[in-house]
Design an enzyme around this catalytic site. Sequence first.
Site, PDB file in Angstrom:
ATOM      1  N   ARG A  38       0.821  -1.222   0.000  1.00  0.00           N
ATOM      2  CA  ARG A  38       0.000   0.000   0.000  1.00  0.00           C
ATOM      3  C   ARG A  38       0.854   1.271   0.000  1.00  0.00           C
ATOM      4  NH1 ARG A  38      -5.468  -0.007   1.701  1.00  0.00           N
ATOM      5  NH2 ARG A  38      -6.377  -1.819   0.697  1.00  0.00           N
ATOM      6  N   ARG A  42      -3.898   6.769   0.318  1.00  0.00           N
ATOM      7  CA  ARG A  42      -4.470   7.999   0.880  1.00  0.00           C
ATOM      8  C   ARG A  42      -3.560   8.760   1.831  1.00  0.00           C
ATOM      9  NH1 ARG A  42      -9.906   4.820   2.162  1.00  0.00           N
ATOM     10  NH2 ARG A  42      -8.231   3.529   2.938  1.00  0.00           N
ATOM     11  N   ARG A  51      -6.994  11.095  -6.894  1.00  0.00           N
ATOM     12  CA  ARG A  51      -8.178  10.296  -6.583  1.00  0.00           C
ATOM     13  C   ARG A  51      -9.428  11.151  -6.719  1.00  0.00           C
ATOM     14  NH1 ARG A  51     -12.119   7.947  -4.719  1.00  0.00           N
ATOM     15  NH2 ARG A  51     -12.192   6.448  -3.044  1.00  0.00           N
ATOM     16  N   ASP A  88      -6.533  -3.515  -7.523  1.00  0.00           N
ATOM     17  CA  ASP A  88      -7.081  -4.127  -6.311  1.00  0.00           C
ATOM     18  C   ASP A  88      -7.294  -5.613  -6.542  1.00  0.00           C
ATOM     19  OD1 ASP A  88      -8.173  -3.103  -3.555  1.00  0.00           O
ATOM     20  OD2 ASP A  88      -9.476  -4.740  -4.183  1.00  0.00           O
ATOM     21  N   TYR A 164     -14.441 -12.411   0.231  1.00  0.00           N
ATOM     22  CA  TYR A 164     -15.196 -11.213  -0.185  1.00  0.00           C
ATOM     23  C   TYR A 164     -16.357 -11.587  -1.106  1.00  0.00           C
ATOM     24  CZ  TYR A 164     -11.630  -8.219   1.856  1.00  0.00           C
ATOM     25  OH  TYR A 164     -10.798  -7.596   2.743  1.00  0.00           O
TER      26      TYR A 164
HETATM   27  O1  CP3 Z   1      -0.079  -1.872  -2.402  1.00  0.00           O
HETATM   28  C1  CP3 Z   1      -0.350  -1.027  -3.270  1.00  0.00           C
HETATM   29  O2  CP3 Z   1      -0.017   0.188  -3.166  1.00  0.00           O
HETATM   30  C2  CP3 Z   1      -1.006  -1.484  -4.557  1.00  0.00           C
HETATM   31  C3  CP3 Z   1      -2.426  -1.428  -4.662  1.00  0.00           C
HETATM   32  C4  CP3 Z   1      -3.306  -2.288  -3.766  1.00  0.00           C
HETATM   33  C5  CP3 Z   1      -4.553  -1.822  -3.253  1.00  0.00           C
HETATM   34  N1  CP3 Z   1      -5.184  -2.863  -2.632  1.00  0.00           N
HETATM   35  C6  CP3 Z   1      -5.057  -0.459  -3.425  1.00  0.00           C
HETATM   36  C7  CP3 Z   1      -6.191   0.015  -2.606  1.00  0.00           C
HETATM   37  C8  CP3 Z   1      -3.171  -3.618  -3.354  1.00  0.00           C
HETATM   38  C9  CP3 Z   1      -2.018  -4.575  -3.571  1.00  0.00           C
HETATM   39  C10 CP3 Z   1      -4.376  -3.970  -2.651  1.00  0.00           C
HETATM   40  C11 CP3 Z   1      -4.625  -5.330  -2.123  1.00  0.00           C
HETATM   41  C12 CP3 Z   1      -5.860  -5.585  -1.376  1.00  0.00           C
HETATM   42  N2  CP3 Z   1      -7.100  -5.060  -1.584  1.00  0.00           N
HETATM   43  C13 CP3 Z   1      -5.959  -6.548  -0.344  1.00  0.00           C
HETATM   44  C14 CP3 Z   1      -4.852  -7.448   0.147  1.00  0.00           C
HETATM   45  C15 CP3 Z   1      -3.883  -6.738   1.029  1.00  0.00           C
HETATM   46  C16 CP3 Z   1      -4.388  -6.373   2.392  1.00  0.00           C
HETATM   47  O3  CP3 Z   1      -4.489  -5.154   2.657  1.00  0.00           O
HETATM   48  O4  CP3 Z   1      -4.669  -7.266   3.210  1.00  0.00           O
HETATM   49  C17 CP3 Z   1      -7.294  -6.536   0.118  1.00  0.00           C
HETATM   50  C18 CP3 Z   1      -7.865  -7.384   1.233  1.00  0.00           C
HETATM   51  C19 CP3 Z   1      -8.014  -5.598  -0.686  1.00  0.00           C
HETATM   52  C20 CP3 Z   1      -9.456  -5.251  -0.635  1.00  0.00           C
HETATM   53  C21 CP3 Z   1      -9.670  -3.833  -0.296  1.00  0.00           C
HETATM   54  N3  CP3 Z   1      -9.424  -2.775  -1.136  1.00  0.00           N
HETATM   55  C22 CP3 Z   1     -10.201  -3.314   0.907  1.00  0.00           C
HETATM   56  C23 CP3 Z   1     -10.621  -4.143   2.099  1.00  0.00           C
HETATM   57  C24 CP3 Z   1     -10.254  -1.925   0.759  1.00  0.00           C
HETATM   58  C25 CP3 Z   1     -10.869  -0.951   1.739  1.00  0.00           C
HETATM   59  C26 CP3 Z   1      -9.935  -0.591   2.834  1.00  0.00           C
HETATM   60  C27 CP3 Z   1      -9.367   0.758   2.573  1.00  0.00           C
HETATM   61  O5  CP3 Z   1      -8.183   0.944   2.930  1.00  0.00           O
HETATM   62  O6  CP3 Z   1     -10.079   1.624   2.040  1.00  0.00           O
HETATM   63  C28 CP3 Z   1      -9.708  -1.591  -0.505  1.00  0.00           C
HETATM   64  C29 CP3 Z   1      -9.554  -0.238  -1.077  1.00  0.00           C
HETATM   65  C30 CP3 Z   1      -8.186   0.141  -1.574  1.00  0.00           C
HETATM   66  N4  CP3 Z   1      -7.333  -0.689  -2.261  1.00  0.00           N
HETATM   67  C31 CP3 Z   1      -7.582   1.432  -1.461  1.00  0.00           C
HETATM   68  C32 CP3 Z   1      -6.341   1.354  -2.101  1.00  0.00           C
HETATM   69  C33 CP3 Z   1      -5.346   2.471  -2.294  1.00  0.00           C
HETATM   70  C34 CP3 Z   1      -8.218   2.661  -0.820  1.00  0.00           C
HETATM   71  C35 CP3 Z   1      -9.129   3.231  -1.841  1.00  0.00           C
HETATM   72  C36 CP3 Z   1      -9.393   4.705  -1.741  1.00  0.00           C
HETATM   73  O7  CP3 Z   1      -8.645   5.518  -2.299  1.00  0.00           O
HETATM   74  O8  CP3 Z   1     -10.441   5.054  -1.168  1.00  0.00           O
END
Ligand code: CP3
Length: 356
Positions: A38, A42, A51, A88, A164
Amino acid sequence: MPETVAERLRSKAGADAPKLIRVLSGETIWPPPIWLMRQAGRYLPEYRALRAKAGGFLDLCYTPELATEVTLQPIRRFDLDAAILFSDILVVPHALGQEVRFVEGEGPRLDPLQDRAAFSRLKDAIDLDFLGPVYETVSRVRAELAKSKALIGFCGAPYTVATYMVGGRGGEEQAPARLMAYRDPDGFQDLIDRLVDASAAHLVAQLKAGADAVQIFDSWSGDLPPKEFARWSTDPIARLCGKVRDEVPGAKIIAFARGAGSKLADFAGVVPADGFGLATSEDLYAARSAVYSCRALQGSVDPIALVAGGEALDRAVDGVLQALGRNPLILNLGHGVRQETPPEHVAQLVARVRAE
Ligand code: CP3
């Protein structure tokens, strides 16, 4: 014939390959390469600005020009050794025909698959055309990124993605998926098998578009009892790695079974990955002795120590370097960067690793 671990390790990466790839080929490099799960997101003001321009999170993921920019932002700011594709794990169910939305401030929402009958709503195979913009982003990033830096593609592990798809959202110990796995193991196995195929095709497409390595994120399997962990995490991830290497021999793969703990030795014994991600909670010395010493470990500075910064962060970084630095190591966090992280603390982490 599938390659053995020894055969893969014998074909070392060249000295001009990105550091991350050399470490995944079994080399110990000092200071170790650094990237953070990540790392785009944000906590960065430049991410928030883009964004806002894109509209929704998925719009950002599916717009190559913007996704490329967001992928590169943390590399420009912190000179990290690897970029990770901005996307994602839930684009896979989306490309299988399931409805996926991201609700502001709450997270992902899917139209839940409550039982085996609901699987008929899914496509038989992943729609790779639908994900064309994602692969275009990979190509664009690879073209813009310095050759010394690696580009990492990724997918979710079948189990984590299934949680999910069945629950429709995260949380509550992924109870709906686990319940389906106990009540209808054959039905759940069918979903897992579909996800092994879909995820393999998705990773292969990213590798063909220019990704240098891929990571498989199993964020939720750590809670499973050992037998269920073997069936729903280890076995599908091992098959996924095999399918990827059938198409892309020698593909570099990192497997991250978050919170595997005492199950890591069996996991690494079966999963033919080149590197293994470690969660914050792992005992690093136990993890190192659980995995063959030529295979890379990745981790695992506490993301909350990164929020804290200062001496606590320096101590957390030093602890990881001390425990894992004598073998192939990729310095990372134990989970993703948190939103409240001051960006200066990431710069501090990088400086600390490189000052050693
Ligand atoms: O790592 C990186 O920078 C690359 C991009 C990436 C994202 N999600 C971007 C993202 C990667 C590799 C993921 C993986 C991901 N997504 C996982 C596995 C890793 C982990 O964290 O356990 C999971 C479970 C998800 C599913 C997911 N996506 C959730 C549960 C959420 C909501 C939580 C949150 O932080 O908002 C997301 C959204 C998400 N994925 C964001 C980002 C940058 C936030 C989105 C936003 O800008 O609002």
